[in-house]
Design a protein around this motif. Sequence first.
Motif, PDB file in Angstrom:
ATOM      1  N   SER A  46      35.462   1.577 -27.548  1.00 51.52           N
ATOM      2  CA  SER A  46      35.553   2.685 -26.595  1.00 51.52           C
ATOM      3  C   SER A  46      34.176   3.197 -26.153  1.00 51.52           C
ATOM      4  O   SER A  46      34.087   4.035 -25.261  1.00 51.52           O
ATOM      5  CB  SER A  46      36.364   3.836 -27.202  1.00 51.52           C
ATOM      6  N   GLN A  47      33.079   2.685 -26.712  1.00 56.13           N
ATOM      7  CA  GLN A  47      31.757   3.121 -26.283  1.00 56.13           C
ATOM      8  C   GLN A  47      31.438   2.671 -24.854  1.00 56.13           C
ATOM      9  O   GLN A  47      30.599   3.253 -24.177  1.00 56.13           O
ATOM     10  CB  GLN A  47      30.678   2.626 -27.242  1.00 56.13           C
ATOM     11  N   TYR A  48      32.175   1.632 -24.430  1.00 54.12           N
ATOM     12  CA  TYR A  48      31.972   1.185 -23.048  1.00 54.12           C
ATOM     13  C   TYR A  48      32.741   2.062 -22.061  1.00 54.12           C
ATOM     14  O   TYR A  48      32.430   2.075 -20.884  1.00 54.12           O
ATOM     15  CB  TYR A  48      32.408  -0.275 -22.881  1.00 54.12           C
ATOM     16  N   LEU A  49      33.769   2.764 -22.576  1.00 50.94           N
ATOM     17  CA  LEU A  49      34.554   3.635 -21.702  1.00 50.94           C
ATOM     18  C   LEU A  49      34.069   5.076 -21.740  1.00 50.94           C
ATOM     19  O   LEU A  49      34.051   5.751 -20.713  1.00 50.94           O
ATOM     20  CB  LEU A  49      36.039   3.592 -22.074  1.00 50.94           C
ATOM     21  N   PHE A  50      33.793   5.549 -22.974  1.00 47.34           N
ATOM     22  CA  PHE A  50      33.428   6.960 -23.136  1.00 47.34           C
ATOM     23  C   PHE A  50      32.025   7.073 -23.711  1.00 47.34           C
ATOM     24  O   PHE A  50      31.683   6.351 -24.648  1.00 47.34           O
ATOM     25  CB  PHE A  50      34.410   7.682 -24.079  1.00 47.34           C
ATOM     26  N   SER A  51      31.291   7.990 -23.202  1.00 45.93           N
ATOM     27  CA  SER A  51      29.948   8.239 -23.746  1.00 45.93           C
ATOM     28  C   SER A  51      30.000   9.367 -24.771  1.00 45.93           C
ATOM     29  O   SER A  51      29.124   9.478 -25.628  1.00 45.93           O
ATOM     30  CB  SER A  51      28.961   8.586 -22.630  1.00 45.93           C
ATOM     31  N   ASN A  52      31.035  10.208 -24.697  1.00 45.33           N
ATOM     32  CA  ASN A  52      31.199  11.327 -25.616  1.00 45.33           C
ATOM     33  C   ASN A  52      31.781  10.814 -26.940  1.00 45.33           C
ATOM     34  O   ASN A  52      32.754  10.064 -26.975  1.00 45.33           O
ATOM     35  CB  ASN A  52      32.122  12.363 -24.959  1.00 45.33           C
ATOM     36  N   THR A  53      31.222  11.263 -28.064  1.00 46.79           N
ATOM     37  CA  THR A  53      31.672  10.801 -29.387  1.00 46.79           C
ATOM     38  C   THR A  53      33.071  11.310 -29.709  1.00 46.79           C
ATOM     39  O   THR A  53      33.885  10.594 -30.298  1.00 46.79           O
ATOM     40  CB  THR A  53      30.688  11.284 -30.484  1.00 46.79           C
ATOM     41  N   ALA A  54      33.374  12.547 -29.302  1.00 51.37           N
ATOM     42  CA  ALA A  54      34.702  13.112 -29.584  1.00 51.37           C
ATOM     43  C   ALA A  54      35.789  12.306 -28.896  1.00 51.37           C
ATOM     44  O   ALA A  54      36.863  12.042 -29.470  1.00 51.37           O
ATOM     45  CB  ALA A  54      34.743  14.568 -29.141  1.00 51.37           C
ATOM     46  N   ALA A  55      35.532  11.878 -27.695  1.00 54.30           N
ATOM     47  CA  ALA A  55      36.524  11.084 -26.956  1.00 54.30           C
ATOM     48  C   ALA A  55      36.693   9.722 -27.613  1.00 54.30           C
ATOM     49  O   ALA A  55      37.808   9.183 -27.681  1.00 54.30           O
ATOM     50  CB  ALA A  55      36.088  10.941 -25.513  1.00 54.30           C
ATOM     51  N   ARG A  56      35.587   9.157 -28.083  1.00 55.33           N
ATOM     52  CA  ARG A  56      35.666   7.857 -28.748  1.00 55.33           C
ATOM     53  C   ARG A  56      36.477   7.950 -30.043  1.00 55.33           C
ATOM     54  O   ARG A  56      37.303   7.075 -30.344  1.00 55.33           O
ATOM     55  CB  ARG A  56      34.259   7.347 -29.054  1.00 55.33           C
ATOM     56  N   VAL A  57      36.245   9.042 -30.836  1.00 57.05           N
ATOM     57  CA  VAL A  57      36.995   9.241 -32.100  1.00 57.05           C
ATOM     58  C   VAL A  57      38.468   9.441 -31.796  1.00 57.05           C
ATOM     59  O   VAL A  57      39.356   8.888 -32.478  1.00 57.05           O
ATOM     60  CB  VAL A  57      36.415  10.426 -32.898  1.00 57.05           C
ATOM     61  N   LEU A  58      38.775  10.240 -30.746  1.00 59.92           N
ATOM     62  CA  LEU A  58      40.171  10.483 -30.371  1.00 59.92           C
ATOM     63  C   LEU A  58      40.859   9.184 -29.958  1.00 59.92           C
ATOM     64  O   LEU A  58      41.998   8.908 -30.367  1.00 59.92           O
ATOM     65  CB  LEU A  58      40.227  11.507 -29.241  1.00 59.92           C
ATOM     66  N   ALA A  59      40.171   8.359 -29.181  1.00 62.85           N
ATOM     67  CA  ALA A  59      40.735   7.069 -28.773  1.00 62.85           C
ATOM     68  C   ALA A  59      40.943   6.160 -29.978  1.00 62.85           C
ATOM     69  O   ALA A  59      41.965   5.462 -30.086  1.00 62.85           O
ATOM     70  CB  ALA A  59      39.835   6.410 -27.756  1.00 62.85           C
ATOM     71  N   ALA A  60      40.015   6.166 -30.951  1.00 63.01           N
ATOM     72  CA  ALA A  60      40.131   5.338 -32.159  1.00 63.01           C
ATOM     73  C   ALA A  60      41.295   5.804 -33.021  1.00 63.01           C
ATOM     74  O   ALA A  60      42.050   4.992 -33.592  1.00 63.01           O
ATOM     75  CB  ALA A  60      38.834   5.365 -32.935  1.00 63.01           C
ATOM     76  N   VAL A  61      41.490   7.144 -33.136  1.00 64.06           N
ATOM     77  CA  VAL A  61      42.602   7.688 -33.935  1.00 64.06           C
ATOM     78  C   VAL A  61      43.932   7.303 -33.302  1.00 64.06           C
ATOM     79  O   VAL A  61      44.891   6.917 -33.991  1.00 64.06           O
ATOM     80  CB  VAL A  61      42.461   9.221 -34.095  1.00 64.06           C
ATOM     81  N   ILE A  62      44.025   7.401 -31.977  1.00 69.04           N
ATOM     82  CA  ILE A  62      45.266   7.045 -31.293  1.00 69.04           C
ATOM     83  C   ILE A  62      45.576   5.562 -31.513  1.00 69.04           C
ATOM     84  O   ILE A  62      46.711   5.181 -31.831  1.00 69.04           O
ATOM     85  CB  ILE A  62      45.196   7.401 -29.799  1.00 69.04           C
ATOM     86  N   ALA A  63      44.574   4.708 -31.350  1.00 74.58           N
ATOM     87  CA  ALA A  63      44.782   3.258 -31.537  1.00 74.58           C
ATOM     88  C   ALA A  63      45.160   2.945 -32.982  1.00 74.58           C
ATOM     89  O   ALA A  63      46.071   2.144 -33.249  1.00 74.58           O
ATOM     90  CB  ALA A  63      43.532   2.512 -31.138  1.00 74.58           C
TER      91      ALA A  63
END
Length: 199
Positions: free
Chosen positions: A159-176
């Motif tokens: 998700s680092q290619y999609l989101f630059s914000n760390t919170a968004a990346r963590v949220l996407a990782a938790v959902i996945a």
Amino acid sequence: MATALVVGDKFRNKVTQLLEKTDSALPPRLRDELMETLEKTEPTTLSFRTARKLKQYLQGEGHPFYLHELLEDSSLHLPEVVKPPRNPELVARLEKIKAKLANEEYKRITRNVNAQELNRSGTLSEIGLQVRSVKAVLVTVFNFLVTVAAAFACSYMGSQYLFSNTAARVLAAVIAASVVGLAELYVLVRTMEGELGEP
């Protein structure tokens, strides 16, 4: 059943006096029976038939004593009952029946007892089954945790290619990771149902 009396000393003395009297009109048969009774060794028994004859004689002659006075210290003579010997075939048959009934009772009592369950620690094969079962559960749990952790790591890194914000990346990782975890649980439940024989 009593058929005679065991006479005492009082009877012996009175009858001896009666027999010694020469003027007594004792019938010869009664005299012989009384003499035979007195000559017997211990226990001295007097049959009921002889006692009845003596009573009739005493009443008929008007003697001053009665039969019950003569027999005050006497008792009933109860002969020992001799049991007939038991039939050996019958005894053997009864023993066979008793043994059979005892065996059936033992089988009924012990029908739900398992000899392997008597050993509290269990046999080695049971311990092996339990170890394999625990090992399979541990492997399944470890596989589940590794799969969820790998899904989280891949999603976070991808998700680092999609989101630059760390919170968004963590949220996407938790959902996945949650989606992969739920899918893994579904597959696990279906597999366990299949092992238990349910459709």
